[in-house]
Motif scaffolding. Structure first.
Motif, short mmCIF file in Angstrom:
data_model
loop_
_atom_site.label_atom_id
_atom_site.label_comp_id
_atom_site.label_asym_id
_atom_site.label_seq_id
_atom_site.Cartn_x
_atom_site.Cartn_y
_atom_site.Cartn_z
N GLU A 98 94.72 13.43 30.11
CA GLU A 98 95.94 13.43 30.89
C GLU A 98 97.10 12.90 30.08
N LYS A 99 97.04 11.90 29.08
CA LYS A 99 97.96 11.39 28.32
C LYS A 99 98.22 12.60 27.24
N THR A 100 97.30 13.22 26.71
CA THR A 100 97.69 14.29 25.75
C THR A 100 98.45 15.39 26.32
N ALA A 101 97.84 15.82 27.68
CA ALA A 101 98.77 16.98 28.57
C ALA A 101 99.89 16.47 28.61
N ASP A 102 100.35 15.38 29.09
CA ASP A 102 101.61 14.74 29.47
C ASP A 102 102.77 14.93 28.10
N ARG A 103 101.97 14.72 26.99
CA ARG A 103 102.84 14.60 25.63
C ARG A 103 103.22 16.13 25.47
N MET A 104 102.11 17.16 25.64
CA MET A 104 102.39 18.32 25.36
C MET A 104 103.34 19.04 26.29
N ALA A 105 103.33 18.50 27.40
CA ALA A 105 104.22 18.97 28.32
C ALA A 105 105.72 18.72 27.84
N GLU A 106 106.01 17.34 27.45
CA GLU A 106 107.05 16.86 27.02
C GLU A 106 107.44 17.53 25.82
N LEU A 115 94.46 20.53 33.65
CA LEU A 115 95.54 19.60 33.18
C LEU A 115 97.08 20.31 32.95
N LEU A 116 96.63 21.17 32.01
CA LEU A 116 97.93 21.78 31.52
C LEU A 116 98.55 22.69 32.41
N ARG A 117 97.70 23.59 33.32
CA ARG A 117 98.27 24.70 34.27
C ARG A 117 99.33 23.58 35.28
N GLU A 118 98.95 22.50 35.60
CA GLU A 118 99.33 21.56 36.69
C GLU A 118 100.90 21.09 36.09
N ARG A 119 100.82 21.12 34.59
CA ARG A 119 102.12 20.78 34.00
C ARG A 119 103.09 21.67 33.35
N GLY A 120 102.55 22.60 33.52
CA GLY A 120 103.54 24.13 33.05
C GLY A 120 103.31 24.29 31.58
N VAL A 121 102.29 23.72 31.14
CA VAL A 121 102.10 24.12 29.64
C VAL A 121 101.35 25.50 29.52
N PHE A 122 102.09 26.50 28.67
CA PHE A 122 101.11 27.64 28.43
C PHE A 122 100.05 27.55 27.52
N PHE A 123 99.18 28.26 27.99
CA PHE A 123 97.87 28.13 27.09
C PHE A 123 97.11 29.58 27.27
N GLY A 124 96.11 29.67 26.32
CA GLY A 124 95.29 31.09 26.16
C GLY A 124 94.00 30.69 25.91
N ALA A 125 93.28 31.61 25.80
CA ALA A 125 91.85 31.63 25.30
C ALA A 125 91.49 32.22 23.95
N SER A 126 90.25 31.72 23.50
CA SER A 126 90.06 32.24 22.03
C SER A 126 88.53 32.63 22.43
N LEU A 127 88.18 33.90 22.46
CA LEU A 127 86.89 34.44 22.85
C LEU A 127 86.32 34.98 21.76
N THR A 128 85.08 34.94 21.47
CA THR A 128 84.30 35.71 20.27
C THR A 128 83.14 36.43 21.06
N SER A 129 83.58 37.66 20.51
CA SER A 129 82.62 38.86 21.11
C SER A 129 81.51 39.11 20.47
N MET A 130 80.30 38.95 20.93
CA MET A 130 79.13 38.87 20.24
C MET A 130 77.86 39.92 20.93
N ARG A 131 77.06 40.38 19.99
CA ARG A 131 76.03 41.30 20.95
C ARG A 131 75.56 40.90 22.20
N ASN A 132 75.55 39.65 22.32
CA ASN A 132 74.81 39.31 23.51
C ASN A 132 75.87 38.97 24.75
N ASN A 133 77.12 38.78 24.38
CA ASN A 133 77.99 38.49 25.47
C ASN A 133 79.11 39.37 25.80
N ILE A 134 79.19 40.17 25.18
CA ILE A 134 80.28 41.34 25.29
C ILE A 134 80.56 41.92 26.47
N ILE A 135 79.55 41.98 27.28
CA ILE A 135 79.68 42.51 28.89
C ILE A 135 80.42 41.47 29.63
#
Length: 454
Positions: A193-201, A236-256
């Motif tokens: 929460e402390k880190t999220a607050d600072r990022m929102a600021e 935590l970030l959504r509640e504070r309005g911080v934009f965020f994304g996802a980093s996804l690694t496509s592999m043979r066993n998880n692509i679907i």
């Protein structure tokens, strides 16, 4: 006052007004933003791009949903547009072009920097898993790199590691550079929460959370409980309005799983605004060619991404399959390069070879290194930009560039992509993919001609 400074002040003033309009009524006022950008765009090419974007968003309900979500934090929206569009795209592009012309090598659009190699997890197959775990950039050096980047017209800094939130100076350095937007690849387990607050600021840091799919897949690679920690950080970030994304690694066993409607809808529901899809590359800790996508899976992924882009309110970047949009490989200083935590200047996050170290030279000086020049001379590595990468699409070109430049591996085992079983597999799979990519390209062009004829 210099003319560029006057233009920048005027642009920021106008932008402030446009953003206020968007925040009040996103669906009605989004076109105002693009009208503004089109008017202030300097190069004819820029105006053409903006017109295409305007045509794409017109009547597009998915994009309108996305706009409503990001308009909840006007301060962060302002910082992102000011850094990416005004400083980076409108003013920065001309500045970088001018400097590139003067020095004879490319000035990139952004930098990827590892402030630390330390990490609190030990993920199986981590691309950075064989770097020393004790390296870090002193905050003075880190800040110096950013200052020199701004002088070159670069206003987008991407951070990786290690785990960037293990770096104790991360938020303080971000605070020193409010005119820079930092995108941070993170495992997400250290954001409280402390880190999220600072990022929102600060409103100039956007984390991209690493996931492998649902809880079972993610925890199997990253450790028990990781999935729940990541989703909690998202909350935590959504509640504070911080934009965020996802980093996804496509592999043979998880692509679907990664590209299922259920998982994409879950990301949207959690507040993910953008996703970066990586293909598993056999480097780093315990390289495993069995995790690489098959060419058939890669083709399926290419088509599935295009489908999601028009059916889901989420932005998607697919580094390898998006080569058509970037004119081929973006590495080697052309559009970006990588500085690891030891200061080694690498052409790419996945090509662990270097000639120079940022501790010994300025940012401007390292742009001239022979490995980058070799990259830019050989580019594009294939005529078909659906096969843009010298690692998985043209491994012979990578071997040639490393040899000609005299580059050295930046950790033990990095040379596996150049020889042995890994290299043999890369040669085999790259030939298979290029054949499929050419066939796909030919079919797409034929379909476009038929549509145009109608």
């Amino acid at each position: 006052m210099e003319f560029d400074s006057v233009k920048k002040i005027a642009a920021e003033f106008a932008l402030e007004r446009v953003i206020n309009f968007i925040a009040r009524d996103p669906e009605h006022n989004l076109p105002l933003l693009f009208n503004f950008i089109e008017k202030v765009a300097i190069a004819p090419g820029h105006k053409s791009v903006v017109k295409k974007i305007k045509a794409h968003i017109h009547g597009n309900g998915q994009i309108m949903e996305q706009t409503k979500r990001i308009a909840c934090n006007p301060k962060m929206l302002h910082n992102i547009i000011n850094s990416w569009i005004i400083n980076g795209f409108i003013l920065g592009n001309e500045k970088r072009k001018k400097i590139s012309s003067e020095i004879g090598v490319s000035v990139p659009q952004f930098l990827l920097i590892d402030p630390t190699s330390a990490c609190n997890l030990r993920c199986e197959g981590c691309w950075a898993g064989e770097y020393s775990k004790v390296d870090h950039l002193e905050p003075e050096l880190f800040s110096r790199i950013i200052m020199e980047a701004k002088e070159l017209g670069i206003h987008w800094i991407v951070l990786s590691g290690g785990e960037p939130f293990c770096y104790p100076h991360l938020l303080d350095v971000a605070a020193e550079h409010p005119d820079i937007v930092f995108m941070v690849y993170t495992n997400g387990t250290l954001i409280d929460e402390k880190t999220a607050d600072r990022m929102a600021e600060l409103a100039n840091i956007s984390p991209a959370f690493s996931l492998e799919g649902w809880r079972e897949q993610t925890d199997a690679r990253r450790g028990k409980g990781t999935f729940d920690k990541v989703t909690h950080a998202m909350d935590l970030l959504r509640e504070r309005g911080v934009f965020f994304g996802a980093s996804l690694t496509s592999m043979r066993n998880n692509i679907i799983e990664l590209f299922s409607d259920e998982f994409v809808d879950f990301l949207v529901e959690k507040g993910v605004i953008y996703t970066w899809f990586f293909h598993y590359i056999p480097i780093g800790r315990n390289p495993n060619i069995e995790l690489m996508l098959t060419p058939e899976q890669r083709l399926w992924m290419l088509e599935r991404v295009r489908e999601i882009r028009i059916t889901k309110p989420i932005l998607i970047g697919d580094f390898w399959n998006d080569g058509e949009f970037t004119g081929g490989c973006i590495a080697g200083g052309r559009l970006y390069f990588h500085i690891n935590a030891a200061g080694d200047v690498e052409p790419c996050a996945f090509v662990h070879f270097a000639v120079d170290n940022i501790r010994e030279k300025s940012l401007l000086e390292v742009l001239h290194n022979p490995l980058f020049k070799a990259y830019q001379k050989e580019h594009p590595f294939n005529k078909n930009h659906l096969a843009p990468c010298p690692i998985i699409d043209s491994p012979a070109a990578l071997r040639k560039m490393v040899k000609e430049s005299g580059a050295h591996p930046t950790h033990q085992g990095a040379e596996h992509v150049l020889g042995g079983e890994v290299a043999k597999h890369l040669d085999l799979i790259s030939g298979h993919w290029l054949k499929m990519a050419d066939e796909f390209k030919e079919a797409s062009l034929a379909e476009e001609e038929v549509i145009a004829g109608k």
